[in-house]
Design an enzyme around this catalytic site. Structure first.
Site, PDB file in Angstrom:
ATOM      1  N   LYS A 113       0.882  -1.168   0.000  1.00 13.58           N
ATOM      2  CA  LYS A 113       0.000   0.000   0.000  1.00 13.58           C
ATOM      3  C   LYS A 113       0.918   1.215   0.000  1.00 13.58           C
ATOM      4  O   LYS A 113       1.752   1.373   0.899  1.00 13.58           O
ATOM      5  CB  LYS A 113      -0.892  -0.020   1.243  1.00 13.58           C
ATOM      6  CG  LYS A 113      -1.877   1.121   1.330  1.00 13.58           C
ATOM      7  CD  LYS A 113      -2.779   0.922   2.546  1.00 13.58           C
ATOM      8  CE  LYS A 113      -3.819   1.995   2.676  1.00 13.58           C
ATOM      9  NZ  LYS A 113      -4.714   1.733   3.834  1.00 13.58           N
ATOM     10  N   ASP A 155     -15.265  -0.780   9.624  1.00 11.58           N
ATOM     11  CA  ASP A 155     -15.537  -0.770   8.183  1.00 11.58           C
ATOM     12  C   ASP A 155     -15.584  -2.200   7.641  1.00 11.58           C
ATOM     13  O   ASP A 155     -15.054  -2.489   6.574  1.00 11.58           O
ATOM     14  CB  ASP A 155     -14.490   0.061   7.444  1.00 11.58           C
ATOM     15  CG  ASP A 155     -14.928   0.428   6.020  1.00 11.58           C
ATOM     16  OD1 ASP A 155     -16.149   0.440   5.745  1.00 11.58           O
ATOM     17  OD2 ASP A 155     -14.050   0.690   5.180  1.00 11.58           O
TER      18      ASP A 155
END
Length: 169
Positions: free
Chosen positions: A14, A107
């Site tokens: 990432k 989430d």
């Protein structure tokens, strides 16, 4: 995707450009890193390494070659009950592990549930995660509307673990 030099395993990287983030979002990235360093569970994507330059942050994580469970369901349709039960138990075990360490994900959704090469669950994306204290409410609206608990929509303070549990069902 890349190959980790030390372990020779496939990894995901990432890449975060710090210059594109304000101070609040930068704090959230560092909180995500700190939380991921805390977690070591077979059904949570493992953070292997963090590299930081003046401009960039690189998070080297476990690679889940099976992709998102969302895409798996789209491609293969409804799961057999036995398979779904196995995956749900894996999700439940990982979320329980997080809550036991006073971490709430906030989430949980099909796009953040990845599959490894053996089709086992790997919970990913701890960008909205946070620490919580028992009997203390959280107030930040996080997550995705289709998975969000009702109290988030009415702006009430909420019990973090209960919001994760709502998202799972």
């Amino acid at each position: 995707m890349a190959t980790h030099v030390v372990t020779r395993s496939k990894v995901a990287i990432k890449i975060i450009d710090k210059t594109q983030l304000d101070e609040d979002n930068l704090k959230k990235i560092f909180r995500e890193i700190q939380i991921m360093k805390l977690l070591g569970h077979p059904h949570i994507v493992r953070l292997y390494q963090v590299m930081e330059t003046e401009r960039m942050i690189y998070l080297v994580t476990e690679y889940a070659s099976g992709g998102e469970i969302f895409d798996h369901i789209v491609a293969h349709g409804r799961m057999a009950e036995r398979e779904a039960r196995k995956k749900f138990k894996q999700i439940l075990a990982a979320v329980s592990y997080c809550h036991g360490r006073h971490v709430v994900h906030r989430d949980l959704k099909a796009e953040n549930l990845l599959l490894d090469a053996s089709q086992n669950i790997k919970i990913a994306d701890f960008g909205f995660s946070n620490h919580f204290e028992v009997d203390q409410k959280l107030s930040t609206w996080c997550g995705s509307p289709p998975y969000a608990a009702p109290e988030l929509f009415i702006g009430k303070q909420y019990d973090g673990p209960k919001v994760d549990i709502w998202s799972m069902v």
